[in-house]
Design an enzyme around this catalytic site. Sequence first.
Site, mmCIF file in Angstrom:
data_model
loop_
_atom_site.group_PDB
_atom_site.id
_atom_site.type_symbol
_atom_site.label_atom_id
_atom_site.label_comp_id
_atom_site.label_asym_id
_atom_site.label_seq_id
_atom_site.Cartn_x
_atom_site.Cartn_y
_atom_site.Cartn_z
ATOM 1 N N LYS A 197 0.856 -1.198 0.000
ATOM 2 C CA LYS A 197 0.000 0.000 0.000
ATOM 3 C C LYS A 197 0.883 1.236 0.000
ATOM 4 O O LYS A 197 1.954 1.244 0.615
ATOM 5 C CB LYS A 197 -0.876 -0.002 1.256
ATOM 6 C CG LYS A 197 -2.146 0.800 1.104
ATOM 7 C CD LYS A 197 -3.233 0.012 0.411
ATOM 8 C CE LYS A 197 -4.487 0.852 0.199
ATOM 9 N NZ LYS A 197 -5.585 0.086 -0.389
ATOM 10 N N GLY A 201 -21.098 6.908 3.890
ATOM 11 C CA GLY A 201 -20.215 7.342 2.799
ATOM 12 C C GLY A 201 -20.741 6.885 1.453
ATOM 13 O O GLY A 201 -20.740 5.694 1.151
ATOM 14 N N GLY A 209 -19.611 7.956 -1.686
ATOM 15 C CA GLY A 209 -18.696 8.454 -2.719
ATOM 16 C C GLY A 209 -18.678 7.458 -3.866
ATOM 17 O O GLY A 209 -19.727 6.911 -4.249
HETATM 18 P P1 NAD Z 1 -14.501 8.081 -1.885
HETATM 19 O O1 NAD Z 1 -13.526 9.051 -1.326
HETATM 20 O O2 NAD Z 1 -14.973 8.226 -3.282
HETATM 21 O O3 NAD Z 1 -15.825 8.016 -0.951
HETATM 22 C C1 NAD Z 1 -15.800 8.141 0.436
HETATM 23 C C2 NAD Z 1 -17.030 8.954 0.827
HETATM 24 O O4 NAD Z 1 -17.100 8.985 2.257
HETATM 25 C C3 NAD Z 1 -16.997 10.404 0.341
HETATM 26 O O5 NAD Z 1 -18.228 10.715 -0.261
HETATM 27 C C4 NAD Z 1 -16.772 11.210 1.634
HETATM 28 O O6 NAD Z 1 -17.381 12.487 1.568
HETATM 29 C C5 NAD Z 1 -17.449 10.314 2.637
HETATM 30 N N1 NAD Z 1 -17.027 10.513 4.028
HETATM 31 C C6 NAD Z 1 -15.799 10.868 4.515
HETATM 32 N N2 NAD Z 1 -15.841 10.935 5.856
HETATM 33 C C7 NAD Z 1 -17.102 10.592 6.221
HETATM 34 C C8 NAD Z 1 -17.771 10.464 7.475
HETATM 35 N N3 NAD Z 1 -17.146 10.706 8.627
HETATM 36 N N4 NAD Z 1 -19.086 10.104 7.484
HETATM 37 C C9 NAD Z 1 -19.742 9.857 6.320
HETATM 38 N N5 NAD Z 1 -19.152 9.978 5.103
HETATM 39 C C10 NAD Z 1 -17.863 10.337 5.066
HETATM 40 O O7 NAD Z 1 -13.808 6.652 -1.647
HETATM 41 P P2 NAD Z 1 -14.230 5.279 -2.314
HETATM 42 O O8 NAD Z 1 -13.344 5.009 -3.471
HETATM 43 O O9 NAD Z 1 -15.699 5.230 -2.480
HETATM 44 O O10 NAD Z 1 -13.753 4.259 -1.178
HETATM 45 C C11 NAD Z 1 -14.462 4.165 0.043
HETATM 46 C C12 NAD Z 1 -13.777 3.145 0.944
HETATM 47 O O11 NAD Z 1 -13.737 1.878 0.296
HETATM 48 C C13 NAD Z 1 -12.303 3.465 1.287
HETATM 49 O O12 NAD Z 1 -12.025 2.989 2.588
HETATM 50 C C14 NAD Z 1 -11.514 2.647 0.282
HETATM 51 O O13 NAD Z 1 -10.213 2.338 0.745
HETATM 52 C C15 NAD Z 1 -12.385 1.412 0.205
HETATM 53 N N6 NAD Z 1 -12.239 0.658 -1.030
HETATM 54 C C16 NAD Z 1 -12.481 1.239 -2.228
HETATM 55 C C17 NAD Z 1 -12.365 0.502 -3.394
HETATM 56 C C18 NAD Z 1 -12.658 1.119 -4.725
HETATM 57 O O14 NAD Z 1 -12.808 0.353 -5.703
HETATM 58 N N7 NAD Z 1 -12.786 2.438 -4.823
HETATM 59 C C19 NAD Z 1 -11.975 -0.845 -3.341
HETATM 60 C C20 NAD Z 1 -11.755 -1.435 -2.084
HETATM 61 C C21 NAD Z 1 -11.873 -0.665 -0.940
#
Ligand code: NAD
Length: 365
Positions: free
Chosen positions: A100, A200, A202
């Site tokens: 990572k 969340g 996102g």
């Molecule tokens: P992202 O940044 O697009 O989305 C995260 C969302 O969480 C955002 O909308 C943000 O505003 C919101 N957020 C932040 N703090 C918050 C809080 N305290 N309460 C509520 N919402 C909050 O990230 P993502 O790509 O959607 O990834 C989300 C999680 O999943 C991360 O932990 C990432 O490591 C994990 N993940 C993502 C993927 C992927 O394919 N993108 C794969 C495996 C794991």
Amino acid sequence: MSQNSSLRVPEFSNEKARGCMDLFTSTEAYGCSEIHFRTDPDTQLKAIIAIHSTTLGPAAGGCRCRPYPSTEDAIEDALRLARGMTFKAALAGLPYGGGKAVLIRPATIRDREAYFESFGDFVDSLHGRYSTAVDSGTSTQDMDIVARRTHYVLSTSKDKGGSGDPSPFTAKGVCLGIETAIKHVLKRMTLEGVCVAIQGVGHVGYALARELHARGARLIVADTHAGHVLRCNAEFDAKIVAPESIYDQPCDVFAPCALGGIVNDATINRFNTRIIAGAANNQLEHERHGQLLHQRGILYVPDYVINSGGLIHVLVSDQGERDEKLHSMVNRLNDLFARSVHSGTSPLHQATLMAEEILGRKTAA
Ligand code: NAD
């Protein structure tokens, strides 16, 4: 440090580490084999790459870019995330190890191109022992910039010949995992009418909301970004709650899709759910929280199993093979749930044992 350092990880105390962090103690606590640092004042880059294991193959794992309260927090995040990537690849049947990258983001990145080019040089200096990809705070466009400096980058944008954003595929996997969990716990065969609280919305959380809504689930959403929850309300009739109240919402499934450490001493007694299953990495602040959830009768679906869709998406180019690998997660989860019932220990404990078995077999071969 030895590549074969123990895979069994003692609980690592945050509190103990602060103020007197010993790097070797920390890397050993997480069973990590290597940790690398790069600072480049010209581009503001402060980067850490942790490689947990290369037993199954070269390390792969995303690049997280966010502000951290301290360097110790950033190092701990990198070590813990790298370990999760080893287990994720092992349980997904991928011939890769776990690594990572963590970038300690400054208040403003003056020149994003120079910043990610410098990070690309850092990745390249490891000669392929680690390949990077998108994660929280980075995008496929950032990976396109990284690709100017190194071949060891996954998830570049589709128009540059890359795999593109893995989030929709990750969300598909999480949805499959939730379906498997509700069959096991609630004896419900479909998601129709099942209530899911998503923390969340996102990239992954929004795509998950879409998948769940299409299957008839009722949604509760919270996000610190107002536009993100409003979009879910408009498109999926999701109920919006404040970020701090999401833990208290009565629901069938709580889906963490923001950041890690959200199951902790302060939140553990607030969950009003039967299942915790979501995309976020490192959802438990400490591993003991997995056992505490188990004692409370809440099924915790291990994050590194249910969110493996993203890794599969960036590493497997053939669509048929990708789908097959994603669907094999259902069998793996059923196996974990059965082992958990049989042994009286949590699915997380069983997942760790299963990953250790796979890694141990390879080491012995
Ligand atoms: P992202 O940044 O697009 O989305 C995260 C969302 O969480 C955002 O909308 C943000 O505003 C919101 N957020 C932040 N703090 C918050 C809080 N305290 N309460 C509520 N919402 C909050 O990230 P993502 O790509 O959607 O990834 C989300 C999680 O999943 C991360 O932990 C990432 O490591 C994990 N993940 C993502 C993927 C992927 O394919 N993108 C794969 C495996 C794991």
